[in-house]
Design a protein around this motif. Structure first.
Motif, PDB file in Angstrom:
ATOM      1  N   LEU A 131       0.830  -1.203   0.000  1.00 13.32           N
ATOM      2  CA  LEU A 131       0.000   0.000   0.000  1.00 13.32           C
ATOM      3  C   LEU A 131       0.867   1.256   0.000  1.00 13.32           C
ATOM      4  O   LEU A 131       0.532   2.264  -0.629  1.00 13.32           O
ATOM      5  CB  LEU A 131      -0.926  -0.016   1.217  1.00 13.32           C
ATOM      6  CG  LEU A 131      -1.988   1.087   1.302  1.00 13.32           C
ATOM      7  CD1 LEU A 131      -2.881   1.071   0.075  1.00 13.32           C
ATOM      8  CD2 LEU A 131      -2.810   0.921   2.569  1.00 13.32           C
ATOM      9  N   ALA A 132       2.000   1.196   0.703  1.00 14.32           N
ATOM     10  CA  ALA A 132       2.891   2.351   0.753  1.00 14.32           C
ATOM     11  C   ALA A 132       3.463   2.682  -0.618  1.00 14.32           C
ATOM     12  O   ALA A 132       3.761   3.836  -0.920  1.00 14.32           O
ATOM     13  CB  ALA A 132       4.029   2.092   1.745  1.00 14.32           C
ATOM     14  N   ASP A 133       3.615   1.659  -1.476  1.00 13.21           N
ATOM     15  CA  ASP A 133       4.168   1.873  -2.812  1.00 13.21           C
ATOM     16  C   ASP A 133       3.094   2.153  -3.858  1.00 13.21           C
ATOM     17  O   ASP A 133       3.413   2.498  -5.001  1.00 13.21           O
ATOM     18  CB  ASP A 133       4.945   0.623  -3.264  1.00 13.21           C
ATOM     19  CG  ASP A 133       6.271   0.487  -2.524  1.00 13.21           C
ATOM     20  OD1 ASP A 133       6.720   1.494  -1.955  1.00 13.21           O
ATOM     21  OD2 ASP A 133       6.830  -0.621  -2.516  1.00 13.21           O
ATOM     22  N   ALA A 134       1.849   2.004  -3.480  1.00 15.46           N
ATOM     23  CA  ALA A 134       0.775   2.012  -4.469  1.00 15.46           C
ATOM     24  C   ALA A 134       0.682   3.325  -5.234  1.00 15.46           C
ATOM     25  O   ALA A 134       0.457   3.326  -6.451  1.00 15.46           O
ATOM     26  CB  ALA A 134      -0.567   1.707  -3.782  1.00 15.46           C
ATOM     27  N   LEU A 135       0.858   4.444  -4.544  1.00 17.68           N
ATOM     28  CA  LEU A 135       0.706   5.738  -5.207  1.00 17.68           C
ATOM     29  C   LEU A 135       1.770   5.913  -6.285  1.00 17.68           C
ATOM     30  O   LEU A 135       1.466   6.281  -7.427  1.00 17.68           O
ATOM     31  CB  LEU A 135       0.787   6.867  -4.176  1.00 17.68           C
ATOM     32  CG  LEU A 135       0.554   8.281  -4.728  1.00 17.68           C
ATOM     33  CD1 LEU A 135      -0.818   8.383  -5.372  1.00 17.68           C
ATOM     34  CD2 LEU A 135       0.687   9.310  -3.604  1.00 17.68           C
ATOM     35  N   ASN A 136       3.031   5.637  -5.929  1.00 13.81           N
ATOM     36  CA  ASN A 136       4.102   5.809  -6.904  1.00 13.81           C
ATOM     37  C   ASN A 136       4.040   4.773  -8.023  1.00 13.81           C
ATOM     38  O   ASN A 136       4.552   5.013  -9.122  1.00 13.81           O
ATOM     39  CB  ASN A 136       5.460   5.730  -6.208  1.00 13.81           C
ATOM     40  CG  ASN A 136       5.802   7.022  -5.496  1.00 13.81           C
ATOM     41  OD1 ASN A 136       5.763   8.096  -6.077  1.00 13.81           O
ATOM     42  ND2 ASN A 136       6.110   6.922  -4.219  1.00 13.81           N
ATOM     43  N   GLN A 137       3.450   3.617  -7.745  1.00 20.01           N
ATOM     44  CA  GLN A 137       3.338   2.586  -8.770  1.00 20.01           C
ATOM     45  C   GLN A 137       2.101   2.761  -9.650  1.00 20.01           C
ATOM     46  O   GLN A 137       1.866   1.960 -10.550  1.00 20.01           O
ATOM     47  CB  GLN A 137       3.297   1.203  -8.104  1.00 20.01           C
ATOM     48  CG  GLN A 137       4.558   0.833  -7.342  1.00 20.01           C
ATOM     49  CD  GLN A 137       5.783   0.804  -8.233  1.00 20.01           C
ATOM     50  OE1 GLN A 137       5.704   0.439  -9.394  1.00 20.01           O
ATOM     51  NE2 GLN A 137       6.925   1.212  -7.701  1.00 20.01           N
ATOM     52  N   GLY A 138       1.307   3.801  -9.379  1.00 22.47           N
ATOM     53  CA  GLY A 138       0.129   4.058 -10.203  1.00 22.47           C
ATOM     54  C   GLY A 138      -0.967   3.028 -10.042  1.00 22.47           C
ATOM     55  O   GLY A 138      -1.716   2.749 -10.996  1.00 22.47           O
ATOM     56  N   GLU A 139      -1.103   2.447  -8.838  1.00 26.06           N
ATOM     57  CA  GLU A 139      -2.074   1.376  -8.621  1.00 26.06           C
ATOM     58  C   GLU A 139      -3.444   1.883  -8.178  1.00 26.06           C
ATOM     59  O   GLU A 139      -4.403   1.111  -8.133  1.00 26.06           O
ATOM     60  CB  GLU A 139      -1.534   0.385  -7.581  1.00 26.06           C
ATOM     61  CG  GLU A 139      -0.280  -0.338  -8.049  1.00 26.06           C
ATOM     62  CD  GLU A 139       0.382  -1.167  -6.952  1.00 26.06           C
ATOM     63  OE1 GLU A 139       1.455  -1.719  -7.219  1.00 26.06           O
ATOM     64  OE2 GLU A 139      -0.169  -1.227  -5.837  1.00 26.06           O
ATOM     65  N   PHE A 140      -3.536   3.154  -7.824  1.00 25.03           N
ATOM     66  CA  PHE A 140      -4.825   3.705  -7.398  1.00 25.03           C
ATOM     67  C   PHE A 140      -5.632   4.156  -8.626  1.00 25.03           C
ATOM     68  O   PHE A 140      -5.077   4.552  -9.653  1.00 25.03           O
ATOM     69  CB  PHE A 140      -4.623   4.892  -6.450  1.00 25.03           C
ATOM     70  CG  PHE A 140      -4.181   4.496  -5.070  1.00 25.03           C
ATOM     71  CD1 PHE A 140      -4.932   3.630  -4.303  1.00 25.03           C
ATOM     72  CD2 PHE A 140      -3.011   4.999  -4.534  1.00 25.03           C
ATOM     73  CE1 PHE A 140      -4.523   3.267  -3.030  1.00 25.03           C
ATOM     74  CE2 PHE A 140      -2.582   4.652  -3.269  1.00 25.03           C
ATOM     75  CZ  PHE A 140      -3.352   3.776  -2.514  1.00 25.03           C
ATOM     76  N   ASP A 141      -6.922   4.098  -8.458  1.00 22.92           N
ATOM     77  CA  ASP A 141      -7.823   4.547  -9.514  1.00 22.92           C
ATOM     78  C   ASP A 141      -9.044   5.158  -8.833  1.00 22.92           C
ATOM     79  O   ASP A 141      -9.333   4.859  -7.669  1.00 22.92           O
ATOM     80  CB  ASP A 141      -8.227   3.360 -10.401  1.00 22.92           C
ATOM     81  CG  ASP A 141      -8.843   3.822 -11.720  1.00 22.92           C
ATOM     82  OD1 ASP A 141      -8.815   5.039 -11.989  1.00 22.92           O
ATOM     83  OD2 ASP A 141      -9.349   2.963 -12.462  1.00 22.92           O
ATOM     84  N   LEU A 142      -9.735   6.008  -9.553  1.00 22.11           N
ATOM     85  CA  LEU A 142     -10.974   6.589  -9.042  1.00 22.11           C
ATOM     86  C   LEU A 142     -12.154   6.071  -9.843  1.00 22.11           C
ATOM     87  O   LEU A 142     -12.111   6.043 -11.080  1.00 22.11           O
ATOM     88  CB  LEU A 142     -10.925   8.121  -9.115  1.00 22.11           C
ATOM     89  CG  LEU A 142      -9.956   8.837  -8.178  1.00 22.11           C
ATOM     90  CD1 LEU A 142     -10.106  10.342  -8.310  1.00 22.11           C
ATOM     91  CD2 LEU A 142     -10.175   8.414  -6.732  1.00 22.11           C
ATOM     92  N   HIS A 143     -13.184   5.631  -9.119  1.00 22.27           N
ATOM     93  CA  HIS A 143     -14.452   5.279  -9.731  1.00 22.27           C
ATOM     94  C   HIS A 143     -15.457   6.366  -9.352  1.00 22.27           C
ATOM     95  O   HIS A 143     -15.347   6.977  -8.283  1.00 22.27           O
ATOM     96  CB  HIS A 143     -14.939   3.909  -9.245  1.00 22.27           C
ATOM     97  CG  HIS A 143     -14.145   2.779  -9.831  1.00 22.27           C
ATOM     98  ND1 HIS A 143     -14.648   1.515  -9.949  1.00 22.27           N
ATOM     99  CD2 HIS A 143     -12.880   2.727 -10.329  1.00 22.27           C
ATOM    100  CE1 HIS A 143     -13.749   0.722 -10.502  1.00 22.27           C
ATOM    101  NE2 HIS A 143     -12.647   1.437 -10.726  1.00 22.27           N
ATOM    102  N   TYR A 144     -16.428   6.574 -10.215  1.00 18.57           N
ATOM    103  CA  TYR A 144     -17.369   7.674 -10.008  1.00 18.57           C
ATOM    104  C   TYR A 144     -18.793   7.133  -9.995  1.00 18.57           C
ATOM    105  O   TYR A 144     -19.175   6.307 -10.836  1.00 18.57           O
ATOM    106  CB  TYR A 144     -17.216   8.721 -11.113  1.00 18.57           C
ATOM    107  CG  TYR A 144     -15.832   9.324 -11.156  1.00 18.57           C
ATOM    108  CD1 TYR A 144     -15.527  10.451 -10.408  1.00 18.57           C
ATOM    109  CD2 TYR A 144     -14.823   8.736 -11.908  1.00 18.57           C
ATOM    110  CE1 TYR A 144     -14.247  10.992 -10.425  1.00 18.57           C
ATOM    111  CE2 TYR A 144     -13.539   9.265 -11.933  1.00 18.57           C
ATOM    112  CZ  TYR A 144     -13.257  10.395 -11.181  1.00 18.57           C
ATOM    113  OH  TYR A 144     -11.989  10.920 -11.189  1.00 18.57           O
TER     114      TYR A 144
END
Length: 865
Positions: A617-630
């Protein structure tokens, strides 16, 4: 024969260093005139044009002018070789550039051209320093200094001294640096160009303060140097000083000022083709972007900075970028991203003999491996300690502060002096400083006990000894209950006094050879010795019992209770890392079960899985693993779209899709919610800017209010996306208002002044404070999902009553209402009849990454055929 171009050519030479673009324009105009008939004039003009073009980064143009020159005089030959050296250096051909530099210097020496030889050797020394050849660079600068003194050129002498200071600083030889800087300052009254010389002095004072960690003083010096450079019309100097001032502003936390200065430096450096300045500006801008949650942009800035530094062959710049990036990742709980740049930095520093950078790399590697690989951490600490012995001038840091108050401009002349004691520091003071540093590295400064790192060393020795002689070893970790409440009640000084008292009482209960360490705010570790497990556990019970008698803090009685976790060698672990992990697990179990003493009962695999989850989880932001759903928000009456809520989703290649219920609490607990929340704001605003005025709603965390610059992040997200403020709705919880009402109200007022709306989420769950609600600037209430769920469960009467009450309350306060979790048509109908304004739920649309207002279809409407 008199040259008609003489005056203009001399003026172009005079402004070459400070305004190379202007010098090039003048020279090109002269070259377009009819020939003056004076021999060598055209060659001099072309060499001057080539020099100016190279300085502003137009290397092809400079090479073209140089190709048109056939030198006929000694000065022309020297200058032509020098320009070829600079072209080769800019192309990354370091060996070829060194050959041209040396041939140019030799030609100047053969012809007795001392000033020209000094210019060539100065540039050669810069290249040698960047390539890590510091001894050769210092030898070249010693020759330069002798030439300047022989010529009586005071300003050039000051520059030579300051160039030596730069190299000595990079080697940690601060005493010698200060002595040379003092000499340069003493020569200032005789300067013929006081502004330019003052620029060098201010710049080096700034570098000295930066070297000794006095970033505020360094920032002031660089800002003053920037002012001097701008008044002198020195564009290259202005770029470098804006860069240095921006870096110091970043270290001081002044991110807006830092971004402004660095952007200005980057634009100027790109205009002039200065790769070193570009790489440094990009590196620090990368850190700022990362702090704002713009991970992808930060990564691109880092990559471009490293590429530029490597292409230029500048060792110091590469080390600065690698170490700075690694430290940034460590500070933001991203250890996996720090390891590769740290190892590369250490190898490069060792190859280039950069002692200070080697020390920094070892210390950061020790920090990286502290929890997961303590043996490696210890090895790096030992290396750092050896290197620390080579850098004994740290005591001068405090004394160097005096330099800033003694630098003032008087008319066009600069008078700077400093006390003789700067270079007369006693050996005793140096020894004391080193001892203080060593103690700070291995001991807790509050209690004087060993710290976490030293405890690992001692535990490692104890386990090795136990393997040889059969001695029993156990590790006990003690946590003091309710310490935060004590700290809040008695203040930080009272909390410190209590910790010292606890440490003293625990020390009195230690047996022969046993060790007590403080490893955290209210956490102590005890190394217990004894033949049997039972005897060691009995000693742990004795330590807990010692705390039961009241302590006195500020004259008041204070009751202290604690929990203690015990792990035994070898049944619970064979090395320090395993034992400490097991003891921590035992401590957690004791706290959860309400016991005073907990013994390790297993559970390591589950904890390791948790650690793996948190690391990913700590690496997720830099690895581009987050996404937004609307998910759309619908008008309850006419079904029109009134907005959409942005919902965070996480997909990890190894762990798969994870529920927000799993990872959001971890983000909150670790503080990662702040950078992730910043990314969510920027991404949601960017996406909503394409929706043609449809608002987007974003949830805010309590941490975002407590840490960081929430108003600045919102402002940045709006400005970066172009989204109108009225199209952004932020959702906060009622509990947040209860926790920090004054701070929340201050921030909410700031958001309202921007034009951003705020909704109160999960309203009606029991925290409601109607008096507080009346006074805070919110625009709407989001009814807690449990009331909508109760409609489905058949609890209609009570749920309808609660919803009707919330609607009436909102109408009285001039607020709109939103109900979420609507899954069926009958719920839609009932909520509309109850007067709820807006609805959200699966009945209308599931959250989707591709949702847009154009793609939305109301329920029951089929696709076009």
């Amino acid at each position: 024969m008199t040259c008609a171009h003489d005056d203009a050519r001399q003026h172009a030479e005079q402004i070459l260093k400070t305004d190379p673009a202007g010098s090039l324009a003048i020279t090109q105009a002269l070259l377009s005139d009819p020939p003056c008939g004076v021999p060598d004039c055209a060659a001099d003009l072309r060499l001057l044009a080539a020099d100016a073009a190279i300085r502003i980064g137009q290397r092809d143009l400079g090479s073209g002018y140089l190709a048109q020159v056939t030198p006929t005089t000694a000065r022309q030959r020297v200058r032509a070789l020098l320009l070829r050296a600079q072209l080769a250096q800019a192309a990354g051909q370091v060996a070829q550039a060194a050959g041209y530099f040396q041939r140019s210097a030799q030609a100047a020496r053969d012809e007795g051209l001392g000033a020209e030889e000094g210019d060539v050797l100065s540039l050669l020394a810069q290249m040698q320093h960047r390539a890590g050849k510091n001894n050769e660079a210092l030898e070249a600068l010693a020759r330069v200094l002798a030439l300047r003194q022989a010529d009586g050129d005071v300003d050039a002498e000051i520059r030579a001294l300051c160039n030596q200071v730069i190299i000595l600083n990079s080697q940690g030889r601060l005493r010698e640096s200060l002595e040379l800087l003092e000499t340069a300052q003493q020569r200032l009254p005789d300067s013929q160009d006081p502004l330019q010389s003052a620029l060098h002095v201010h710049a080096n004072l700034g570098l000295l303060h930066e070297q000794t960690g006095q970033y505020g003083d360094a920032h002031a010096q660089f800002k003053q140097a920037l002012d001097v450079a701008q008044r002198a019309g020195n564009q290259p100097g202005s770029i470098i000083m804006a860069l240095n001032a921006g870096m110091m502003a970043h270290k001081l936390g002044h991110l807006d000022e830092a971004a402004t200065l660095l952007t200005s430096a980057l634009e100027g450096a790109r205009e002039m083709g200065s790769t070193n300045e570009q790489s440094t500006a990009l590196q620090t801008l990368g850190m700022i972007l990362a702090a704002q949650g713009r991970g992808q942009e930060a990564a691109e800035a880092y990559r471009e900075a490293e590429s530029l530094a490597e292409a230029s062959g500048d060792v110091d710049r590469q080390l600065e970028i690698l170490l700075g990036r690694a430290e940034h990742h460590l500070n933001h709980q991203q250890p996996s991203l720090a390891e590769a740049p740290l190892k590369r930095a250490l190898a490069l520093a060792e190859q280039a003999e950069r002692t200070r950078e080697m020390l920094q790399a070892h210390e950061l590697l020790a920090r990286l491996y502290e929890d997961d690989a303590p043996r490696e951490a210890i090895a790096h600490l030992k290396s750092a300690a050896r290197l620390g012995d080579l850098l004994r001038d740290v005591v001068l840091a405090q004394q160097a502060r005096d330099l800033t108050t003694q630098a003032e401009l008087s008319g066009a002349r600069r008078e700077v002096s400093h006390e003789r004691q700067l270079r007369l520091a006693s050996e005793q003071a140096r020894t004391d400083a080193i001892a203080a540093l060593e103690r700070e590295r291995f001991y807790d400064d509050l209690t004087g006990l060993p710290n976490r790192l030293l405890m690992r060393v001692l535990l490692s020795r104890a386990t090795e000894q136990a393997a040889r002689d059969g001695q029993g070893v156990s590790v006990a970790i003690l946590d003091i209950h309710r310490f935060k409440q004590v700290n809040d009640a008695l203040g930080p000084a009272g909390g410190d006094e209590l910790l010292r008292a606890v440490a003293e009482r625990l020390k009195t209960g230690l047996g022969q050879g046993e060790v007590l360490a403080r490893t955290g705010g209210n956490e102590f570790v005890v190394l217990l010795l004894g033949e049997s497990v039972e005897s060691r556990e009995a000693r742990a019970e004795t330590l807990l019992a010692a705390l039961r008698e009241n302590f006195r803090v500020h004259g008041l009685p204070v009751s202290v209770q604690g929990s203690l976790g015990v792990a035994h060698h070898t049944q619970d672990g064979t090395d320090p890392d395993e034992l400490l992990r097991a003891a921590h697990i035992a401590l957690d179990d004791a706290r959860e079960q309400g016991h005073a003493l907990g013994r390790y009962q297993g559970g390591g695999q589950e904890r390791q899985a948790t650690l793996h989850f948190e690391a990913a989880l700590a690496d997720a932001l830099n690895q581009g693993e987050f996404d937004l759903h609307y998910q759309p928000v619908i008008d309850a009456v006419n079904g029109e779209i009134r907005g959409a809520e942005a919902l965070l989703r996480w997909h990890n290649p190894d762990l798969g899709f994870r529920s927000p219920a799993e990872f959001i609490p971890v983000l909150e607990r670790t503080g990662l919610i702040v950078p992730v929340g910043a990314w969510v704001l920027h991404e949601a605003c960017r996406r909503a800017s394409t929706w043609g005025g449809v608002p987007v709603a974003v949830n805010l965390s309590a941490r975002q209010f407590q840490q960081g610059d929430l108003l600045g992040t919102v402002r940045s997200a709006l400005q970066g996306s172009g989204l109108p403020p009225e199209c952004l709705k932020l959702e906060i919880t009622e509990s947040l208002m209860i926790q920090s009402p004054e701070r929340v109200q201050e921030i909410l007022l700031g958001l309202r002044q921007m034009g951003v709306q705020v909704m109160l989420d999960d309203f009606g769950t029991g925290y409601s404070n109607l008096s507080l609600l009346r006074n805070i600037p919110v625009s709407g209430l989001k009814i807690d999902r449990s009331f909508v769920t109760a409609l489905e469960r058949g609890e209609n009467a009570s749920a309808q009553a609660m919803i009707r009450t919330i609607v009436q309350l909102s109408e009285a306060l001039g607020l709109y209402t939103v109900a979420e979790g609507v899954e069926h048509a009958d719920e839609h109908q009932l909520l509309r009849d109850l007067g709820v304004d807006l609805l959200q739920g699966y009945h209308f649309a599931r959250p989707s990454a591709t949702w847009s207002p154009e793609s939305h279809r109301p329920p029951g409407v089929g696709a076009a055929v």
